[in-house]
Design a protein around this motif. Structure first.
Motif, mmCIF file in Angstrom:
data_model
loop_
_atom_site.group_PDB
_atom_site.id
_atom_site.type_symbol
_atom_site.label_atom_id
_atom_site.label_comp_id
_atom_site.label_asym_id
_atom_site.label_seq_id
_atom_site.Cartn_x
_atom_site.Cartn_y
_atom_site.Cartn_z
ATOM 1 N N MET A 163 -5.747 36.831 -31.597
ATOM 2 C CA MET A 163 -6.500 37.956 -32.124
ATOM 3 C C MET A 163 -7.702 37.505 -32.943
ATOM 4 O O MET A 163 -8.717 38.156 -32.936
ATOM 5 C CB MET A 163 -5.605 38.843 -32.987
ATOM 6 N N GLU A 164 -7.562 36.372 -33.633
ATOM 7 C CA GLU A 164 -8.673 35.889 -34.447
ATOM 8 C C GLU A 164 -9.884 35.584 -33.571
ATOM 9 O O GLU A 164 -11.012 35.894 -33.931
ATOM 10 C CB GLU A 164 -8.261 34.642 -35.239
ATOM 11 N N TRP A 165 -9.643 34.985 -32.400
ATOM 12 C CA TRP A 165 -10.746 34.672 -31.500
ATOM 13 C C TRP A 165 -11.448 35.956 -31.072
ATOM 14 O O TRP A 165 -12.674 35.997 -31.018
ATOM 15 C CB TRP A 165 -10.240 33.915 -30.271
ATOM 16 N N GLU A 166 -10.695 37.013 -30.780
ATOM 17 C CA GLU A 166 -11.294 38.271 -30.357
ATOM 18 C C GLU A 166 -12.152 38.866 -31.471
ATOM 19 O O GLU A 166 -13.229 39.397 -31.207
ATOM 20 C CB GLU A 166 -10.209 39.255 -29.930
ATOM 21 N N LYS A 167 -11.709 38.749 -32.711
ATOM 22 C CA LYS A 167 -12.510 39.229 -33.842
ATOM 23 C C LYS A 167 -13.810 38.439 -33.947
ATOM 24 O O LYS A 167 -14.887 39.016 -34.134
ATOM 25 C CB LYS A 167 -11.721 39.100 -35.152
ATOM 26 N N SER B 9 -5.368 33.700 -25.985
ATOM 27 C CA SER B 9 -5.582 35.088 -26.401
ATOM 28 C C SER B 9 -5.194 35.332 -27.859
ATOM 29 O O SER B 9 -5.696 36.262 -28.483
ATOM 30 C CB SER B 9 -4.833 36.056 -25.487
ATOM 31 N N ASP B 10 -4.324 34.469 -28.427
ATOM 32 C CA ASP B 10 -3.953 34.646 -29.836
ATOM 33 C C ASP B 10 -4.933 33.949 -30.779
ATOM 34 O O ASP B 10 -4.752 33.949 -31.989
ATOM 35 C CB ASP B 10 -2.525 34.153 -30.082
ATOM 36 N N GLY B 11 -5.982 33.320 -30.208
ATOM 37 C CA GLY B 11 -6.996 32.668 -31.019
ATOM 38 C C GLY B 11 -6.771 31.184 -31.225
ATOM 39 O O GLY B 11 -7.659 30.487 -31.707
ATOM 40 N N SER B 12 -5.604 30.683 -30.862
ATOM 41 C CA SER B 12 -5.345 29.248 -31.007
ATOM 42 C C SER B 12 -6.004 28.488 -29.861
ATOM 43 O O SER B 12 -6.308 29.043 -28.808
ATOM 44 C CB SER B 12 -3.838 28.979 -31.045
#
Length: 121
Positions: A1-5, A51-54
């Motif tokens: 999610m962090e990557w999407e932000k 996709s979870d930002g990792s």
């Protein structure tokens, strides 16, 4: 999610993205075709944002010699397909590969690739 932000903020601020993200459809197709050719001839190390930002680094291949025969199933006479739990629709933005370390099918999005390393040895 962090990557999407972070990606959303990048787009809102008008900052450029990766070469893939900024390419037109024809250029993206050339890139996808090139990467799939590299995957078919050996093991390629791909680092990408999940996709979870990792960030994940995966040793991947589409080389029929390196993908175990039991990773495929016969769908109809003469047709092989990946042996996955449920069929998924084709998506040009996603590359499905054999993870040589996990011994299973995995996928990544082309627009989230950070680095590609190909061993020509």
């Amino acid at each position: 999610m962090e990557w999407e932000k972070q990606e959303t903020m990048r787009l809102l601020q008008g900052r450029p993205g990766t070469v893939y993200q900024e390419s037109n459809e024809k250029e993206k197709q050339v890139y996808r075709d090139w990467l799939k050719k590299m995957l078919r001839v050996g093991v390629t190390t791909v680092t990408f944002v999940k996709s979870d930002g990792s960030v994940r680094t995966m040793k991947a291949t589409l080389d029929p010699v390196r993908v175990p025969a039991n990773a495929y199933q016969v769908m109809s006479p003469g047709t092989l397909t990946e042996n996955i739990k449920k069929p998924r629709a084709e998506n040009d933005d996603v590359c499905k590969v054999w993870d040589t370390e996990a011994g299973a099918w995995r996928s990544f999005r082309y627009d989230r690739i950070k680095t590609i390393s190909i061993d020509l040895g």
